[in-house]
Design an enzyme around this catalytic site. Structure first.
Site, PDB file in Angstrom:
ATOM      1  N   HIS A   1      58.545  63.588 -31.516  1.00 24.19           N
ATOM      2  CA  HIS A   1      59.552  62.585 -31.145  1.00 24.19           C
ATOM      3  C   HIS A   1      59.128  61.173 -31.549  1.00 24.19           C
ATOM      4  CE1 HIS A   1      62.700  60.529 -29.074  1.00 24.19           C
ATOM      5  NE2 HIS A   1      61.906  60.024 -28.142  1.00 24.19           N
TER       6      HIS A   1
ATOM      7  N   ASP B   1      57.768  58.354 -19.590  1.00 21.89           N
ATOM      8  CA  ASP B   1      58.756  57.746 -20.481  1.00 21.89           C
ATOM      9  C   ASP B   1      58.637  56.232 -20.357  1.00 21.89           C
ATOM     10  OD1 ASP B   1      60.812  57.465 -22.256  1.00 21.89           O
ATOM     11  OD2 ASP B   1      62.407  58.001 -20.854  1.00 21.89           O
TER      12      ASP B   1
HETATM   13  C1  HEM Z   1      66.033  63.808 -24.466  1.00 21.86           C
HETATM   14  C2  HEM Z   1      65.997  62.536 -24.760  1.00 21.86           C
HETATM   15  C3  HEM Z   1      64.713  61.761 -24.829  1.00 21.86           C
HETATM   16  C4  HEM Z   1      63.542  61.940 -24.141  1.00 21.86           C
HETATM   17  C5  HEM Z   1      63.221  62.989 -23.085  1.00 21.86           C
HETATM   18  C6  HEM Z   1      62.629  60.919 -24.618  1.00 21.86           C
HETATM   19  C7  HEM Z   1      61.328  60.782 -24.172  1.00 21.86           C
HETATM   20  C8  HEM Z   1      60.392  59.929 -24.741  1.00 21.86           C
HETATM   21  C9  HEM Z   1      58.982  59.930 -24.423  1.00 21.86           C
HETATM   22  C10 HEM Z   1      58.328  60.829 -23.379  1.00 21.86           C
HETATM   23  C11 HEM Z   1      58.398  58.988 -25.191  1.00 21.86           C
HETATM   24  C12 HEM Z   1      56.896  58.658 -25.267  1.00 21.86           C
HETATM   25  C13 HEM Z   1      56.472  57.622 -24.292  1.00 21.86           C
HETATM   26  C14 HEM Z   1      57.073  56.273 -24.525  1.00 21.86           C
HETATM   27  O1  HEM Z   1      56.657  55.518 -25.396  1.00 21.86           O
HETATM   28  O2  HEM Z   1      58.036  55.980 -23.838  1.00 21.86           O
HETATM   29  C15 HEM Z   1      59.433  58.371 -26.001  1.00 21.86           C
HETATM   30  C16 HEM Z   1      59.238  57.349 -26.888  1.00 21.86           C
HETATM   31  C17 HEM Z   1      60.247  56.722 -27.573  1.00 21.86           C
HETATM   32  N1  HEM Z   1      61.574  57.102 -27.613  1.00 21.86           N
HETATM   33 FE1  HEM Z   1      62.387  58.663 -26.659  1.00 21.86          FE
HETATM   34  N2  HEM Z   1      63.249  60.146 -25.554  1.00 21.86           N
HETATM   35  C18 HEM Z   1      64.521  60.618 -25.724  1.00 21.86           C
HETATM   36  C19 HEM Z   1      65.499  60.138 -26.570  1.00 21.86           C
HETATM   37  C20 HEM Z   1      65.345  59.019 -27.362  1.00 21.86           C
HETATM   38  C21 HEM Z   1      66.379  58.433 -28.177  1.00 21.86           C
HETATM   39  C22 HEM Z   1      67.824  58.944 -28.257  1.00 21.86           C
HETATM   40  C23 HEM Z   1      65.840  57.330 -28.785  1.00 21.86           C
HETATM   41  C24 HEM Z   1      66.461  56.342 -29.729  1.00 21.86           C
HETATM   42  C25 HEM Z   1      67.724  56.258 -30.053  1.00 21.86           C
HETATM   43  C26 HEM Z   1      64.446  57.239 -28.353  1.00 21.86           C
HETATM   44  C27 HEM Z   1      63.583  56.241 -28.722  1.00 21.86           C
HETATM   45  C28 HEM Z   1      62.255  56.202 -28.386  1.00 21.86           C
HETATM   46  C29 HEM Z   1      61.326  55.171 -28.874  1.00 21.86           C
HETATM   47  C30 HEM Z   1      61.673  53.983 -29.753  1.00 21.86           C
HETATM   48  C31 HEM Z   1      60.062  55.507 -28.359  1.00 21.86           C
HETATM   49  C32 HEM Z   1      58.746  54.760 -28.602  1.00 21.86           C
HETATM   50  C33 HEM Z   1      58.137  55.215 -29.907  1.00 21.86           C
HETATM   51  C34 HEM Z   1      56.830  54.514 -30.205  1.00 21.86           C
HETATM   52  O3  HEM Z   1      56.877  53.425 -30.769  1.00 21.86           O
HETATM   53  O4  HEM Z   1      55.777  55.074 -29.854  1.00 21.86           O
HETATM   54  N3  HEM Z   1      64.191  58.279 -27.498  1.00 21.86           N
HETATM   55  N4  HEM Z   1      60.636  58.990 -25.713  1.00 21.86           N
END
Ligand code: HEM
Length: 304
Positions: free
Chosen positions: A216, A144
């Site tokens: 996601h 993450d």
């Molecule tokens: C169960 C809840 C969540 C989990 C387990 C999760 C996990 C992850 C993972 C594994 C990634 C890919 C690696 C990274 O770039 O960090 C990611 C990307 C991202 N997540 Fe989440 N996330 C969650 C909730 C959210 C929420 C609620 C938001 C926004 C309100 C969010 C916004 C983002 C953004 C902006 C990225 C980067 C996207 C990109 O530009 O590639 N995430 N998340």
């Protein structure tokens, strides 16, 4: 020349133990009186000892105590209602504290001291310890933070621009997500990778052809007129064997980015994030983490 400084804990790296606290102001206590008590947490008797402490307040409390330093866009979290019943509930409180440090005993000590220090003006509504999982992974096993802006750029993403009300402060989204890890782990690794849109071991983004539209990262990547709208994420895993997940924390110059990402995650445009099949938000709130200067001005108004 005086600089406008953000709260440095927002950007602090290298801490393995975390503690999040949410408070409701006691009935009859004005926001001004209550905040004066919270501001004492900056004092060494409570916040010394190698921890970072970030203080943030709900829209109503901050606007009442410091109307000229409140961004126009600051509002309570409205929640999100998806068209198919999936939802993110709003559980707004008045104040939020994030304590991060090297070990859980230290963060617990400081969390306990903080709750005691504000007990005359505020009641603890929620507490959540969190931890770094392996090399910065979510409990699903996926890294993450890969596409998070690097710290050298994070201030531009996270802070309210200078010259506008609330300058160098930051909008916070705090949500507790509960994972269904058994269901997630029943998927093949290939399917798990399609849920996030990245490979599991080393977080490589799937190619355009391989990445499903409901992955996601396909849902939360915001491209508005050719410009990527980013947020600065500081989420940490939490939990016991019976209930665990991600305490999602993010900072932004502007809260509409959160709202747009959540709208896309919950399928308000017709495609729901597949991650919401495996994780469900149990809480959600917006806070405002004022600049150090704003906190100081409020703590000693006579010098302002
Ligand atoms: C169960 C809840 C969540 C989990 C387990 C999760 C996990 C992850 C993972 C594994 C990634 C890919 C690696 C990274 O770039 O960090 C990611 C990307 C991202 N997540 Fe989440 N996330 C969650 C909730 C959210 C929420 C609620 C938001 C926004 C309100 C969010 C916004 C983002 C953004 C902006 C990225 C980067 C996207 C990109 O530009 O590639 N995430 N998340």
């Amino acid at each position: 020349m005086e600089f406008t400084l953000p709260q440095s804990g927002i950007f602090a790296q290298g801490t393995r133990a975390h503690y999040f606290l949410e408070f409701d102001l006691r009935p009859g206590v004005t926001a001004t009186v209550a905040l004066a008590s919270f501001l004492r947490l900056q004092a060494p008797d409570v916040s010394a000892g190698g921890v970072n402490l970030v203080l943030a307040f709900g829209a109503d409390a901050w606007r009442e105590a410091a109307p000229s330093m409140a961004p126009a866009s600051l509002a309570p979290f409205p929640g999100v209602q998806g068209p198919d019943g999936h939802r993110a509930p709003a559980t707004q409180h008045d104040a939020w504290i994030w304590i991060s440090g090297s070990t859980p005993d230290i963060t617990w000590d400081h969390a306990r001291a903080a709750v005691g220090a504000v007990s005359e003006v505020a009641v603890l509504a929620n507490e959540q310890p969190g931890f770094l999982y392996h090399d910065g992974r979510d409990e699903t096993g996926f890294i993450d933070g890969t596409a998070n802006p690097p710290v050298r750029r994070a201030a531009d993403v996270a802070l309210v621009p200078l010259g506008t009300p609330g300058e160098a402060g930051s909008h916070v989204l705090a949500m507790r997500w509960v994972h269904d890890l058994d269901a997630f782990h029943r998927l093949s690794i290939h399917e798990q990778e399609r849920v996030f849109g990245r490979t599991k071991l080393d977080s490589v983004e799937l190619s355009h052809g391989e990445k499903p539209p409901d992955a996601h990262i396909a849902r939360v990547e915001l491209d508005v007129e050719g410009e990527e709208l980013e947020i600065f994420r500081r989420s940490v895993p939490y939990g016991t064997i019976q209930e665990s997940g991600l305490y999602f924390v993010a900072f932004s110059a502007d809260p509409s980015r959160f709202q747009r990402m959540l709208a896309r995650m919950f399928g308000l445009d017709g495609v729901r994030d597949r991650l919401t099949d495996f994780s469900t938000p149990a809480s959600g709130a917006y806070y405002f983490a004022p600049s150090i200067n704003a906190l100081r001005a409020l703590a000693s108004p006579e010098q302002d």
